[in-house]
Design an enzyme around this catalytic site. Structure first.
Site, PDB file in Angstrom:
ATOM      1  N   LYS A  87      -7.619   2.763  -8.680  1.00  0.00           N
ATOM      2  CA  LYS A  87      -7.269   2.055  -7.446  1.00  0.00           C
ATOM      3  C   LYS A  87      -7.262   3.055  -6.290  1.00  0.00           C
ATOM      4  O   LYS A  87      -6.551   4.074  -6.345  1.00  0.00           O
ATOM      5  CB  LYS A  87      -5.893   1.420  -7.634  1.00  0.00           C
ATOM      6  CG  LYS A  87      -5.558   0.315  -6.663  1.00  0.00           C
ATOM      7  CD  LYS A  87      -4.240  -0.321  -7.087  1.00  0.00           C
ATOM      8  CE  LYS A  87      -3.843  -1.459  -6.199  1.00  0.00           C
ATOM      9  NZ  LYS A  87      -2.497  -1.948  -6.510  1.00  0.00           N
TER      10      LYS A  87
HETATM   11  C1  E4P Z   1      -1.818  -5.155  -5.158  1.00  0.00           C
HETATM   12  O1  E4P Z   1      -2.507  -4.513  -5.912  1.00  0.00           O
HETATM   13  C2  E4P Z   1      -0.504  -4.707  -4.679  1.00  0.00           C
HETATM   14  O2  E4P Z   1       0.134  -3.998  -5.717  1.00  0.00           O
HETATM   15  C3  E4P Z   1       0.405  -5.831  -4.327  1.00  0.00           C
HETATM   16  O3  E4P Z   1      -0.183  -7.082  -4.510  1.00  0.00           O
HETATM   17  C4  E4P Z   1       1.213  -5.661  -3.089  1.00  0.00           C
HETATM   18  O4  E4P Z   1       2.045  -6.773  -2.938  1.00  0.00           O
HETATM   19  P1  E4P Z   1       3.292  -6.797  -1.935  1.00  0.00           P
HETATM   20  O5  E4P Z   1       2.779  -7.013  -0.555  1.00  0.00           O
HETATM   21  O6  E4P Z   1       4.112  -7.953  -2.411  1.00  0.00           O
HETATM   22  O7  E4P Z   1       3.991  -5.460  -2.067  1.00  0.00           O
END
Ligand code: E4P
Length: 217
Positions: A87
């Site tokens: 990622k």
């Molecule tokens: C995606 O990969 C992120 O980890 C995540 O969806 C972030 O979500 P949030 O805005 O609820 O922190």
């Protein structure tokens, strides 16, 4: 539509996996910290633990912000387990690193995507997944779902194979709306998945069926 769970909590990952409908997991440094998983070695071990629970892709985020650092970290993450997806943040070096991993056949997830232009760059770099954060856009009074629709249109116009991973999902309606718009994947908390089960007419209907069955017994 693939269902990913967005957590580093092993119990919740197990619960979703046991349902039989889980296709993968996304994590980020904040989700790791929330579970008290800190320090490089503990974090690496935790990724392996997650991979051992689920069958699908597990996104593991680099924390470097320069190309060389991302490559070094991403390679170490990819070596951990075949299910790991590297990622990468949507910044200039993240795009470069994405192209590097694409050329090496390593799966990538471009994260922190908030515009159609960023999603176009992710696809050009051959990202496996692009993660538009719809909840965080909604948080600042911007239409997160509209971004999913824009990316879908652009990717379909050119046949880009990058999968749209609707991220920062907060509730069941986000899941349903993303499904209507053609997102390839959703990632959200366990509640956004199990919440899809709920309907009062199902509960009332089941209660009546069971009561009627029991009349004859
Ligand atoms: C995606 O990969 C992120 O980890 C995540 O969806 C972030 O979500 P949030 O805005 O609820 O922190």
């Amino acid at each position: 539509m693939k269902f990913f769970i967005d957590t580093a909590n092993l119990d919740q990952i197990k619960e979703a996996q046991d349902l039989g409908i889980l296709d993968g997991v996304t994590t980020n440094p904040s989700l790791m910290a929330k579970e008290g998983i800190t320090g490089h070695d503990n974090i690496m071990k935790h990724y392996v633990n997650i991979c051992n629970i689920v069958d699908g892709d597990v996104s593991a985020e680099v924390i470097s912000t320069d190309f060389e650092g991302m490559v070094r970290e991403g390679e170490a993450l990819a070596d951990l387990h075949e299910q790991i997806v590297v990622k990468l943040p949507m910044i200039k070096d993240g795009i470069k690193a994405c192209k590097y991993f694409t050329d090496k056949g390593i799966k990538t997830n471009l994260t922190l995507v908030f515009s159609a232009g960023q999603a176009l760059l992710a696809a050009k770099a051959g990202a496996t997944y692009v993660s538009p954060f719809i909840g965080r856009l909604d948080d600042i009074s911007t239409d997160g779902l509209n971004l999913i629709a824009e990316i879908r249109m652009i990717y379909d116009n050119y046949g880009f194979e990058t999968e749209i991973l609707a991220a920062s999902i907060r509730h069941t309606m986000h899941v349903i709306d993303c499904a209507k718009l053609g997102a390839d994947v959703m990632t959200g908390p366990l509640s956004s998945i199990t919440g899809l089960l709920k309907h009062p007419l199902t509960d009332i209907g089941l209660e009546k069926f069971l009561a009627d069955y029991n009349k004859g017994n």
